[in-house]
Design an enzyme around this catalytic site. Structure first.
Site, short mmCIF file in Angstrom:
data_model
loop_
_atom_site.label_atom_id
_atom_site.label_comp_id
_atom_site.label_asym_id
_atom_site.label_seq_id
_atom_site.Cartn_x
_atom_site.Cartn_y
_atom_site.Cartn_z
N ASP A 174 8.30 -0.82 13.62
CA ASP A 174 7.21 -1.25 14.49
C ASP A 174 7.70 -1.53 15.91
O ASP A 174 6.92 -1.47 16.86
CB ASP A 174 6.57 -2.52 13.93
CG ASP A 174 5.34 -2.22 13.09
OD1 ASP A 174 4.66 -1.22 13.37
OD2 ASP A 174 5.07 -2.98 12.15
N LYS A 183 0.85 -1.19 0.00
CA LYS A 183 0.00 0.00 0.00
C LYS A 183 0.89 1.23 0.00
O LYS A 183 1.89 1.28 0.71
CB LYS A 183 -0.89 0.03 1.25
CG LYS A 183 -1.73 -1.21 1.47
CD LYS A 183 -2.40 -1.15 2.85
CE LYS A 183 -3.07 -2.47 3.19
NZ LYS A 183 -3.60 -2.47 4.57
N GLU A 220 -1.35 3.57 9.91
CA GLU A 220 0.11 3.52 10.01
C GLU A 220 0.78 4.42 8.98
O GLU A 220 1.81 5.04 9.27
CB GLU A 220 0.59 2.08 9.85
CG GLU A 220 0.17 1.19 11.02
CD GLU A 220 0.12 -0.29 10.68
OE1 GLU A 220 0.67 -1.09 11.45
OE2 GLU A 220 -0.48 -0.64 9.64
N ARG A 273 7.63 1.46 6.27
CA ARG A 273 7.36 0.69 7.49
C ARG A 273 8.25 -0.55 7.48
O ARG A 273 8.17 -1.36 6.56
CB ARG A 273 5.89 0.28 7.56
CG ARG A 273 5.59 -0.58 8.77
CD ARG A 273 4.18 -1.12 8.74
NE ARG A 273 4.00 -2.12 9.81
CZ ARG A 273 3.30 -3.24 9.68
NH1 ARG A 273 2.71 -3.52 8.55
NH2 ARG A 273 3.19 -4.07 10.69
N GLY A 326 -5.75 -7.83 13.61
CA GLY A 326 -5.91 -8.05 12.18
C GLY A 326 -5.45 -9.46 11.88
O GLY A 326 -5.49 -10.33 12.76
N SER A 327 -4.99 -9.70 10.66
CA SER A 327 -4.47 -11.04 10.35
C SER A 327 -3.24 -11.34 11.20
O SER A 327 -2.92 -12.49 11.49
CB SER A 327 -4.15 -11.17 8.87
OG SER A 327 -3.22 -10.18 8.48
N GLY A 328 -2.54 -10.27 11.61
CA GLY A 328 -1.56 -10.33 12.68
C GLY A 328 -2.16 -9.57 13.85
O GLY A 328 -2.74 -8.50 13.64
#
Length: 420
Positions: A153, A17, A403, A97, A215-217
């Site tokens: 992160d 993204k 983010e 990120r 989320g998915s993580g």
């Protein structure tokens, strides 16, 4: 002529993204674009500029993050709807990120030295850092005149006390191999903390929360007076809560009973990226997908689940979340502004929120059924879904985390624009 935009890049395992922001004290969105489905072709491309939106299935073969990023740059700089607002000549900075920052505690401007330092961290998180660093390398090649800045992160958790971040193993080995709890989702937690503090009209340094990025993580973070004091992820994002394809916390010896090839290189390894069989099993062949056959949690979080395995997957996630909330509530001595749900599932699943809060009602948390069901509007960053009419109830919030914005926002701060 001064450059006037910031590009934020968020490279995941199956999507990339990007968002163009104005290079102003408070960045505003100029355009967004995304390639998704990299690991499940055909990939799709979509973008939005103001009221214009477009989505298409890609004919091009996209097999990696760098492939997706190259396509995004090409489309953004040539598409008739995008080229006037997304110009390479206007770019001031590119924000990346990066999941694992090791001992880096703040954003890093990329040069030869810092890039090689980040390469050295790939052994700690090959599944997470490799794609991001490939895109950093690509930016240096394709956009050599634009400065790249990496945001980690793990940096948000630099305040973890020694007794939280230390594993009780031989400390000489731990120091040599950098084996400790780092914690992740920090860019998201930074956004959540700042946004909820602003919503409450409180200084960040006087705000304490139990924040959930689901989320998915998925992970949980205990924030005391604006600082992370504990978090569920550890040396890598595998620790803590289960995810779409991650096991989360298990008995460390389980994988050696699962396979006698745990320490061998996985067939998914490449010349540049080395992944053990154990890492692949626990990161890619576990989680709610192996229980249900789907990574889509919206098919699992339903009132009438299609199978016992779907119900089991839902109950496992709720149970693990509730365990961390209880743990962190005690660590925070009950002094919290509230629980915050964020991340794709945390923001969208009213059923998950309902189940979690019902199981933490002994701590004083309660939600308003209508507010919980409705969730946040598109333009609402933070919404309060606490049950009304009770003075003794603890608060519950939803925060639509961002983010990419958080990186752009912090880019203006690190470059001094906020003081101009």
């Amino acid at each position: 002529m001064p450059r006037k935009s910031i590009l934020s890049v968020n490279a995941g395992s199956s999507s990339v993204k990007i968002t163009f922001y104005s290079y102003t004290k408070t960045p505003s969105v100029i355009a967004t674009a995304q390639v998704s489905g990299i690991t499940a072709p055909p990939a799709t491309f979509k973008y939005s500029v103001g009221s214009k939106q477009k989505k298409e299935e890609l004919k091009e073969k996209i097999s990696s993050g760098p492939d997706a990023f190259k396509l995004l740059l090409h489309r953004c700089f040539t598409d008739s709807d995008l080229k006037d607002v997304a110009s390479a000549d206007d770019l001031a900075y590119i924000c990346h990120r990066v999941v694992h920052g090791g001992d880096f505690e703040s954003p890093v401007v990329i040069n030869e030295e810092t890039y090689h330092q980040l390469e050295d961290l790939e052994d700690l998180a090959p599944l997470h850092n490799f794609a991001a660093l490939e895109i950093v390398r690509l930016c240096k090649k394709e956009l050599p005149n634009v400065q790249s800045i990496t945001f980690f992160d793990s940096s948000f958790h630099k305040s973890l006390p020694p007794y939280v971040k230390t594993y009780p193993i031989d400390q000489e080995t731990a120091r040599r191999n950098k084996l400790r709890k780092y914690g992740f989702h920090g860019i998201s937690y930074s956004f959540i903390l700042r946004s909820v503090a602003e919503y409450l009209n409180k200084p960040v340094e006087k705000t304490s929360l139990i924040a959930l990025h689901i989320g998915s993580g998925a992970s949980v973070c205990a924030i005391k007076d604006g600082k992370s004091i504990d978090t569920s992820m550890g040396l890598t994002p595998l620790a803590g809560l289960p995810g779409a394809t991650r096991s989360g916390d298990i008995d460390p010896s389980l994988v050696f009973h699962y396979t006698n090839e745990a320490g061998k290189l996985s067939p998914a390894s490449t010349k540049e990226m080395h992944i053990s069989t154990a890492e692949e099993i626990l990161n890619k062949k576990s989680g709610w997908k192996v229980l249900t056959g789907t990574t889509d949690f919206s098919q699992i979080a339903v009132e009438d689940p299609p199978s016992e395995q779907h119900k089991l997957a839902f109950d496992i996630l709720v149970d693990r979340i509730v365990g961390y909330i209880g743990n962190y509530y005690v660590k925070l001595d009950g002094q919290v502004e509230g629980i915050v749900f964020a991340g794709g599932i945390g923001e969208k699943s009213a059923l998950l929120r309902k189940a979690v809060i019902e199981q933490t009602r002994c701590l004083g948390f309660a939600v308003d059924p209508e507010k919980n069901q409705h969730g946040p509007g598109d333009d609402e960053t933070v919404v309060d879904i606490t049950a009304s009419g009770r003075s003794d109830v603890k608060r519950v919030f939803i925060c639509q985390t961002d983010e990419q914005f958080e990186m752009a926002y912090n880019c203006t701060k690190t470059q001094g624009l906020d003081k101009q």
